[in-house]
Design an enzyme around this catalytic site. Sequence first.
Site, short mmCIF file in Angstrom:
data_model
loop_
_atom_site.label_atom_id
_atom_site.label_comp_id
_atom_site.label_asym_id
_atom_site.label_seq_id
_atom_site.Cartn_x
_atom_site.Cartn_y
_atom_site.Cartn_z
N GLU B 42 -25.94 0.10 8.00
CA GLU B 42 -25.07 -0.98 7.08
C GLU B 42 -25.88 -0.77 5.79
OE1 GLU B 42 -25.29 -4.88 8.58
OE2 GLU B 42 -24.15 -4.61 10.12
N GLU B 53 -27.30 -14.38 1.21
CA GLU B 53 -28.68 -13.48 1.35
C GLU B 53 -30.02 -14.46 1.26
OE1 GLU B 53 -27.99 -10.96 2.84
OE2 GLU B 53 -26.03 -10.23 1.71
#
Lengths: 418, 285
Positions: B42, B53
């Site tokens: 990824e 995040e």
Amino acid sequence: MSSKTDGKFGEYGGQYVPEALMPAIEELTDAYERYVLDNEDGFMDEFRRRMREFGGRPTPLQPAEQLSARYDTDVYLKREDLLHGGAHKLNNALGQVLLAKYMGKERIIAETGAGQHGTATAMAGAHLDMPCEIYMGETDIARQRPNVFRMRINGAEVTPVTTGRGTLKEAISETMRDWAKTVENTHYVIGSIVGPHPFPAMVRDFQALISEEARSQAQEAEGRLPDAVLACAGGGSNTMGAFHNFVDEESVDLYAVEAGGSSLSVDEEAGVAPNSASLSTGEEGVLHGARTRVLQDGDGQIMESHSVSAGLDYAGVGPELAHLVDTGRVDAVNVDDDAALEAFHRLSQLEGVIPALETAHAFAYLEEHRGDLGESVVVNVSGRGDKDLETVIEETAERDLSIAPDMDLFREIGGGML
Amino acid sequence: MTLSDAFDEPAFVPYLVAGDPDFGSSLSYVEALERGGADVIELGLPFSEPIAEGPTIQEGIVRALSAGMATERYFEFVERLDVDVPIVCMTYYNLIYQYTGTSGDAGGAAGERGPRPFVERAAGAGIAGLVVPDLPPEEASPLRAACDEFGLDLVFIVAPTTRGDRLDRMREQVSGYVYVQARLGTTGARDDVSEQTDASLERVGDWEVPKAVGFGIKTGEHAERIVAAGADGVIVGSALVDIVAEGVAEDRDPADVAAELAAKAEELKAGALAGAKQRTPPEHT
């Protein structure tokens, strides 16, 4: 998505959020429809009662005699600066904190830019006995210290956000991150008509008290609706609040006055737009959970915005307002930092009302377009300017404004202020 | 090889931000992960507002953006990568939505906004799939259609809070693998492995796509326990971005950082393989 509300304003709006937040968003949508739209358990009755008793509503619609003479137009001030806390922000903060109570949440979090939403949320949290944490960019903390003190005095925790340039957009991102961890017991009191559905519609509904009152007050004063309503626009909550009950009245022109900052041009290389005029110059994009107009570079990276006024300093804008601009119902206009500062001094000197720097933008537009706006104009005084005095003194000292007071005065009495 | 084929044995799926801390080092870091045993990679295309995040990856994103990473440069990065395993692009929807092609010239897809030009370019660069953390299935139809047109997989994230209709909507649209979020919150390495993992895996137990568990995994032992619990793969991001960040903070030679990343990858891949041996025999039909 719910059957009653789809969260779309034309192509704008929607729910672009991390999956972990979706159940909370759905729960909130359900609560919004039941309590706000359907007044279940008398929620809206309690909201209106508390806005009267605690908030001080209704706020006056005051004829501005000096400005009316100056522009040869009937100018009315919708005095949201007289709302408890000194800005329109309490309408939304109290509504959402009360809703969080009805939903059984145990904690509230909020972002704040200028600190007005943070202080309003902290007040509402104390009033309704809800623990409260406020995320605020460190740049904004530095330029809005009095509001940081007010939040802390009301018992809220204030957490500095150090990423990026340390302003509103970073604070929103950080608050969303907190919410992603704590959704089960926490409600996120978003501060404007931005974010994923149902926030834009819900915040507008709480802020719509402004135009609900202004409409009947204008009818009473003049026996007719105003020709124009002016409000400053950053995220756009005071704007939609002031417009909402006039949107269906085609005879009423609606002006969203954005912060033109120091320039409308952008520095794509540096990722900086020296303005906050997302309606005037932004492009369609997805930011903070909604599709709307955004200040961004060609790739879609979000730009750092700028305004002398912290409360307008945001790279996005509410999706409903973006839609109303696209359809031509709302005129998106802007004025620069200099004009806003001059308007700040003008309103202070002529009417004895010290406006927030955000609000001053609307008055700057009135000054520039005197005579074009009709015979009766309502300007939403979204907040008072006490929080901005330090900024105003510094920024005025750097400029040669004809209307500014003698700046030496502040050196004598202000001591360390300059 | 299709994305799901990469999960034939328990897969190790590392995440790094492309261009963190600079283009050249980052290339060598991603290649080191493959040497260490990565089955799928990824690769983050950094966005300025990464709301899903935690601090570790957020800082990696800031480093990559400061070093000049941008959408077109990202595709060049993928084209320069010397790896054989499938690359999955992880990014936020605005970057996909805004992409209009390589130039503003007339012709081609230039000027067309929306997911299609991005997906077309991604397919051209050899990218196998997309993960878009801020795109729920309700808003995903245009991207799903573009992915179908150009043969890309679209991975969705199932959160511990995802239930009912939402699971069904995701199941209809997901392909490649499903990213099972092990806990609430944003990304970030933790010391415990959440009990929410078991419950989350159970909810997608009968899905046809492989199940990869992420959020908070940082050791071989974690990987082992997750695979033993039934995962087809483990996704590890923050623990690797931490190694990149330490390299920057201590001004280390990128070759040493790459070696450490490869070693960490070996540990995590070995953990995943060890976990498979502890599984109770599956009740396959």
